[in-house]
Design an enzyme around this catalytic site. Structure first.
Site, PDB file in Angstrom:
ATOM      1  N   ASP A  37       0.866  -1.181   0.000  1.00  0.00           N
ATOM      2  CA  ASP A  37       0.000   0.000   0.000  1.00  0.00           C
ATOM      3  C   ASP A  37       0.902   1.230   0.000  1.00  0.00           C
ATOM      4  O   ASP A  37       2.083   1.140   0.341  1.00  0.00           O
ATOM      5  CB  ASP A  37      -0.914   0.012   1.239  1.00  0.00           C
ATOM      6  CG  ASP A  37      -2.163   0.847   1.048  1.00  0.00           C
ATOM      7  OD1 ASP A  37      -3.255   0.264   0.840  1.00  0.00           O
ATOM      8  OD2 ASP A  37      -2.064   2.098   1.093  1.00  0.00           O
ATOM      9  N   ASP A  55       3.995   3.238  -4.085  1.00  0.00           N
ATOM     10  CA  ASP A  55       2.995   3.942  -4.897  1.00  0.00           C
ATOM     11  C   ASP A  55       2.849   3.148  -6.185  1.00  0.00           C
ATOM     12  O   ASP A  55       3.758   3.135  -7.031  1.00  0.00           O
ATOM     13  CB  ASP A  55       3.439   5.376  -5.188  1.00  0.00           C
ATOM     14  CG  ASP A  55       2.467   6.089  -6.133  1.00  0.00           C
ATOM     15  OD1 ASP A  55       1.505   5.447  -6.620  1.00  0.00           O
ATOM     16  OD2 ASP A  55       2.676   7.283  -6.395  1.00  0.00           O
ATOM     17  N   TYR A 148     -14.770   7.171 -12.933  1.00  0.00           N
ATOM     18  CA  TYR A 148     -14.709   5.967 -12.094  1.00  0.00           C
ATOM     19  C   TYR A 148     -15.207   4.748 -12.869  1.00  0.00           C
ATOM     20  O   TYR A 148     -14.532   3.708 -12.926  1.00  0.00           O
ATOM     21  CB  TYR A 148     -15.552   6.176 -10.831  1.00  0.00           C
ATOM     22  CG  TYR A 148     -15.656   4.948  -9.959  1.00  0.00           C
ATOM     23  CD1 TYR A 148     -14.560   4.512  -9.220  1.00  0.00           C
ATOM     24  CD2 TYR A 148     -16.840   4.215  -9.876  1.00  0.00           C
ATOM     25  CE1 TYR A 148     -14.631   3.375  -8.421  1.00  0.00           C
ATOM     26  CE2 TYR A 148     -16.936   3.086  -9.082  1.00  0.00           C
ATOM     27  CZ  TYR A 148     -15.828   2.672  -8.355  1.00  0.00           C
ATOM     28  OH  TYR A 148     -15.908   1.538  -7.579  1.00  0.00           O
ATOM     29  N   LYS A 152     -12.879   1.484 -14.020  1.00  0.00           N
ATOM     30  CA  LYS A 152     -13.139   0.116 -13.556  1.00  0.00           C
ATOM     31  C   LYS A 152     -13.466  -0.811 -14.737  1.00  0.00           C
ATOM     32  O   LYS A 152     -13.143  -1.996 -14.712  1.00  0.00           O
ATOM     33  CB  LYS A 152     -14.272   0.106 -12.523  1.00  0.00           C
ATOM     34  CG  LYS A 152     -13.849   0.636 -11.147  1.00  0.00           C
ATOM     35  CD  LYS A 152     -12.760  -0.235 -10.515  1.00  0.00           C
ATOM     36  CE  LYS A 152     -12.554   0.085  -9.049  1.00  0.00           C
ATOM     37  NZ  LYS A 152     -11.436  -0.708  -8.460  1.00  0.00           N
TER      38      LYS A 152
HETATM   39  N1  LIG Z   1     -16.003   0.651  -1.003  1.00  0.00           N
HETATM   40  C1  LIG Z   1     -16.905   0.269  -1.905  1.00  0.00           C
HETATM   41  O1  LIG Z   1     -18.118   0.337  -1.680  1.00  0.00           O
HETATM   42  C2  LIG Z   1     -16.438  -0.323  -3.216  1.00  0.00           C
HETATM   43  C3  LIG Z   1     -17.394  -0.709  -4.172  1.00  0.00           C
HETATM   44  C4  LIG Z   1     -16.960  -1.263  -5.378  1.00  0.00           C
HETATM   45  C5  LIG Z   1     -15.610  -1.426  -5.618  1.00  0.00           C
HETATM   46  N2  LIG Z   1     -14.707  -1.038  -4.660  1.00  0.00           N
HETATM   47  C6  LIG Z   1     -13.286  -1.247  -4.931  1.00  0.00           C
HETATM   48  O2  LIG Z   1     -12.787  -2.154  -3.977  1.00  0.00           O
HETATM   49  C7  LIG Z   1     -11.422  -1.837  -3.681  1.00  0.00           C
HETATM   50  C8  LIG Z   1     -11.242  -1.660  -2.180  1.00  0.00           C
HETATM   51  O3  LIG Z   1     -12.181  -0.722  -1.676  1.00  0.00           O
HETATM   52  P1  LIG Z   1     -12.051  -0.184  -0.167  1.00  0.00           P
HETATM   53  O4  LIG Z   1     -13.366   0.387   0.192  1.00  0.00           O
HETATM   54  O5  LIG Z   1     -11.423  -1.244   0.677  1.00  0.00           O
HETATM   55  O6  LIG Z   1     -11.021   1.019  -0.420  1.00  0.00           O
HETATM   56  P2  LIG Z   1      -9.997   1.701   0.605  1.00  0.00           P
HETATM   57  O7  LIG Z   1     -10.350   1.373   2.025  1.00  0.00           O
HETATM   58  O8  LIG Z   1      -9.915   3.136   0.188  1.00  0.00           O
HETATM   59  O9  LIG Z   1      -8.634   0.955   0.265  1.00  0.00           O
HETATM   60  C9  LIG Z   1      -7.927   1.179  -0.920  1.00  0.00           C
HETATM   61  C10 LIG Z   1      -6.457   1.236  -0.552  1.00  0.00           C
HETATM   62  O10 LIG Z   1      -5.681   1.376  -1.761  1.00  0.00           O
HETATM   63  C11 LIG Z   1      -4.659   2.310  -1.497  1.00  0.00           C
HETATM   64  N3  LIG Z   1      -4.155   2.930  -2.714  1.00  0.00           N
HETATM   65  C12 LIG Z   1      -4.785   3.811  -3.518  1.00  0.00           C
HETATM   66  N4  LIG Z   1      -3.956   4.221  -4.503  1.00  0.00           N
HETATM   67  C13 LIG Z   1      -2.782   3.573  -4.317  1.00  0.00           C
HETATM   68  C14 LIG Z   1      -1.536   3.602  -4.984  1.00  0.00           C
HETATM   69  N5  LIG Z   1      -1.334   4.392  -6.054  1.00  0.00           N
HETATM   70  N6  LIG Z   1      -0.531   2.833  -4.523  1.00  0.00           N
HETATM   71  C15 LIG Z   1      -0.703   2.056  -3.430  1.00  0.00           C
HETATM   72  N7  LIG Z   1      -1.872   2.005  -2.734  1.00  0.00           N
HETATM   73  C16 LIG Z   1      -2.904   2.756  -3.180  1.00  0.00           C
HETATM   74  C17 LIG Z   1      -5.359   3.328  -0.617  1.00  0.00           C
HETATM   75  O11 LIG Z   1      -4.445   4.192   0.031  1.00  0.00           O
HETATM   76  P3  LIG Z   1      -4.948   5.721   0.338  1.00  0.00           P
HETATM   77  O12 LIG Z   1      -6.153   5.612   1.203  1.00  0.00           O
HETATM   78  O13 LIG Z   1      -3.761   6.325   1.011  1.00  0.00           O
HETATM   79  O14 LIG Z   1      -5.252   6.313  -1.007  1.00  0.00           O
HETATM   80  C18 LIG Z   1      -6.107   2.423   0.343  1.00  0.00           C
HETATM   81  O15 LIG Z   1      -5.297   2.037   1.430  1.00  0.00           O
HETATM   82  C19 LIG Z   1     -11.078  -0.607  -4.503  1.00  0.00           C
HETATM   83  O16 LIG Z   1     -10.464  -1.006  -5.709  1.00  0.00           O
HETATM   84  C20 LIG Z   1     -12.437  -0.006  -4.771  1.00  0.00           C
HETATM   85  O17 LIG Z   1     -12.464   0.792  -5.944  1.00  0.00           O
HETATM   86  C21 LIG Z   1     -15.091  -0.493  -3.484  1.00  0.00           C
END
Ligand SMILES: NC(=O)c1ccc[n+]([C@@H]2O[C@H](COP(=O)([O-])OP(=O)(O)OC[C@H]3O[C@@H](n4cnc5c(N)ncnc54)[C@H](OP(=O)(O)O)[C@@H]3O)[C@@H](O)[C@H]2O)c1
Length: 230
Positions: A37, A55, A148, A152
């Site tokens: 991460d 990153d 977005y 995706k």
């Molecule tokens: N939450 C939802 O309802 C939902 C629905 C559909 C799909 N998703 C997908 O499911 C996945 C996980 O969701 P989540 O809710 O668990 O998200 P989250 O809690 O925001 O976790 C995503 C993690 O990825 C890290 N990240 C982002 N950009 C990065 C980079 N360039 N290099 C390294 N790490 C990076 C973020 O760090 P930072 O926080 O520091 O940016 C964060 O720790 C994502 O792909 C999201 O798009 C989520």
């Protein structure tokens, strides 16, 4: 429950909600887990076997990360590309190049670069499981979220291309499409929604672990909806 014993599993976005659940799912099945991460502080709290701050949009950093992770055990069997993000935006005619490029980088570039640097390692071993994370928004797009949804959709198409390119190998590539995940942030943003209909992160982690299992060798190029009860 030790179906992933002796397997090395890399999880990107491992400091986030689904990333942590994915690490737990792999650990429960006996894998050696590497949490990747960009958030070094939150990464410290993740109960993984190893961590790597990176990153995932920066190609030299991704190259170095996979090289170092490979050196830990001499193998990488599983890659779960969970890193990603969401931003609501204006309508298409008001969207900027920065809006577009930002979503594309965080969702599509992160997944592609991790695949790019894990694939030579997996090809050498003729074994690998790649699980990407798209979103239901690919199938049911919403207004004011073109960058977005399109980013995706790129993850889904990337998965389908990978599956074709790996079809003659022991490597598979699949993609899950989460519905709204039951996270603290979503609860704060949507306090009046019926949270019981959202998908629990541990259920998504179980779907990812299933696709990562050696016995899932015949599942390749699947795009799997995991929407909970919504
Ligand atoms: N939450 C939802 O309802 C939902 C629905 C559909 C799909 N998703 C997908 O499911 C996945 C996980 O969701 P989540 O809710 O668990 O998200 P989250 O809690 O925001 O976790 C995503 C993690 O990825 C890290 N990240 C982002 N950009 C990065 C980079 N360039 N290099 C390294 N790490 C990076 C973020 O760090 P930072 O926080 O520091 O940016 C964060 O720790 C994502 O792909 C999201 O798009 C989520």
């Amino acid at each position: 429950m030790n179906s992933l014993a002796d397997h090395v599993a890399v999880v990107t976005g491992a400091a986030g909600v689904l990333g942590q659940a994915t690490i737990r799912g792999f650990e429960e099945r006996g894998a050696f887990t590497v949490a990747v991460d960009c958030d070094a502080k939150r990464l410290e709290e993740v109960p993984s076997s190893a961590t790597h701050v990176c990153d995932l949009t920066d190609e030299p950093s991704v190259s170095e990360a996979f090289s170092r992770i490979h050196q830990l055990k001499g193998r990488i069997d599983i890659l779960a590309n969970v890193a990603g993000g969401f931003a609501m935006g204006p309508r298409v005619e008001e969207t900027t190049v920065d809006d577009w490029a930002g979503m594309f980088r965080i969702n599509a570039v992160t997944a592609w670069l991790a695949c790019k640097y894990v694939l030579p390692i997996m090809r050498e071993a003729d074994f690998g499981r790649i699980i990407n994370v798209g979103a239901r928004a690919v199938r049911k797009p919403g207004a004011r979220m073109a960058p977005y949804c399109v980013s995706k959709a790129a993850v889904v198409t990337l998965t389908e291309v990978l599956a074709l390119e790996c079809a003659e190998t022991g490597i598979t590539a699949n993609c899950i499409l989460p519905g709204t995940i039951d996270t603290p942030r979503n609860r704060a943003d949507m306090p009046d929604a019926d949270h019981s209909r959202w998908v629990p992160p541990e259920n998504l982690a179980a779907a990812i672990a299933h696709l990562a299992d050696p016995s899932s060798q015949s599942i390749n190029g699947a795009i799997v909806p995991v929407y909970g009860r919504s």
